[in-house]
Design an enzyme around this catalytic site. Sequence first.
Site, short mmCIF file in Angstrom:
data_model
loop_
_atom_site.label_atom_id
_atom_site.label_comp_id
_atom_site.label_asym_id
_atom_site.label_seq_id
_atom_site.Cartn_x
_atom_site.Cartn_y
_atom_site.Cartn_z
N HIS A 279 10.44 14.21 -1.14
CA HIS A 279 11.35 13.45 -2.03
C HIS A 279 12.37 12.60 -1.32
O HIS A 279 12.04 11.31 -1.56
CB HIS A 279 12.01 14.45 -2.80
N GLU A 280 12.92 12.84 -0.15
CA GLU A 280 13.66 12.10 0.34
C GLU A 280 13.15 10.79 1.15
O GLU A 280 13.48 9.85 1.13
CB GLU A 280 14.56 12.89 1.54
N HIS A 283 12.46 8.22 -1.28
CA HIS A 283 13.39 6.91 -1.16
C HIS A 283 13.34 5.92 -0.01
O HIS A 283 13.40 4.93 -0.44
CB HIS A 283 14.76 7.80 -1.01
N GLU A 364 14.99 8.10 -8.70
CA GLU A 364 14.72 9.55 -8.67
C GLU A 364 13.38 9.96 -9.13
O GLU A 364 12.78 10.70 -8.36
CB GLU A 364 16.06 10.45 -9.43
N ASP A 368 10.56 11.52 -6.83
CA ASP A 368 9.97 12.79 -7.49
C ASP A 368 8.12 12.65 -7.60
O ASP A 368 7.50 13.44 -6.91
CB ASP A 368 10.31 13.07 -8.90
ZN LIG Z 1 16.70 11.58 -4.52
#
Ligand SMILES: [Zn+2]
Length: 443
Positions: A279-280, A283, A364, A368
Amino acid sequence: MSSFAFSVLFVVFLAITLVVRFWLSSRQIRHVLAHRSAVPAEFAEKIPLSAHQRAADYTVAKTKFGLFSMLVSAAVLIGFTLLGGLQLLSNIIFNWAGPGMVYQLGLLVAFGAISGLIDLPLDYYKQFVLEARFGFNKMTVRLFFTDMLKNTLIGAAIGLPLIWVVLQLMAKSGGLWWFYAWLVFSAFQLLMLVLYPTVIAPLFNKFTPLNDDSLRDRIEGLMKRVGFASKGLFVMDGSKRSAHGNAYFSGFGAGKRIVFFDTLLARLAPHEIEAVLAHELGHFKLKHITKRIVVMFAISLAFLALLGYLKQQLWFYTGLGVNPLLLADLSNNDAMALILFMLALPIFTFLLSPLSSISSRKHEFEADAFAARHTDANDLVAALVKLYEDNASTLTPDPLHSAFYDSHPPASVRIKKLTNKLSDKVDDKLDDKLDDKPMAAHG
Ligand SMILES: [Zn+2]
């Protein structure tokens, strides 16, 4: 604009801000309490009732504390401006220092010190009463005050030279000073992206290279799959201060590193850690971080241009309760203009805050979806459930409160999307278009 009209406008916007914030908070409290007695159906098997109720109580306590802090800040704001606090401070320092740079820096330092002292009891209460009541505080009183001292010293060492440069530009570089100040400010921000993780953060926490070999291999495999090169994997002793867990990616260039809180590693299984990291990395790969920086630069340019205009308007000072110094050298008012701008700006921009929340929530969801493509979505769901439970984040926020403030979508919405993703291939294809790299692995 007349000074009186600006005062009225300021008070009206302050009142709107307070009323909206109070209204949203009371909605949040009522909504959370109304859903306190039962775990939402979709989490019934994963989260015990006691954890759900603890999250409800923590959310209500935090929201009430937020309202109290808001009232204190509003009183301080009025005290500094319309009730003459800044004028008094300015008189005292001017009588002592006379016109010039010493007066201006003195005014900024005194303002910062007074604000810090007012915030101190609130910060202390938050850490040692509120967080402690729910078992989150791991800080000693001694650490709290050493942190404060370090923050003050570092803030002064970095902030004072920067402010000095900005004040010089304001006084001496003519009508386009705000543009030059913006260049300096932006360069400074970029420098901090390198310096923060490598120089400043280590002053507060210990960073040790991740030495769990199997986890390391797993993470390096993930990074290879998504095409990400990092300058290191580190574990941070977050447990020194708080039981809240987190993982983050920070910096760029030589400072580019992945940091896991020890609290996160202790709590999640290796495949869940991999999902959280995916997930990070999402980004990063989807350029959310770059986009955020570009937007921040654009906004700060617009605000500095606005300050460039405001600092020449008499009503900007008198409307906020300050008589500018009418000396031959008007630049003696620059520090005051900076303070007034910092105080007034949040009041006039408060109603725009949902815009940043919306964009952050969109990111976000994208991150995801990225994690679901490159790892197993089930792992991310499992990790999210644990993290929400451990952090006592409510699963039943008021939808309007959440839409206004939350940088992260509510857990139930995130998990629903992830669960749909497992069965919905059409959705997957749509998401792939967001990313240059096609799906490499899927559970
Ligand atoms: Zn996040």
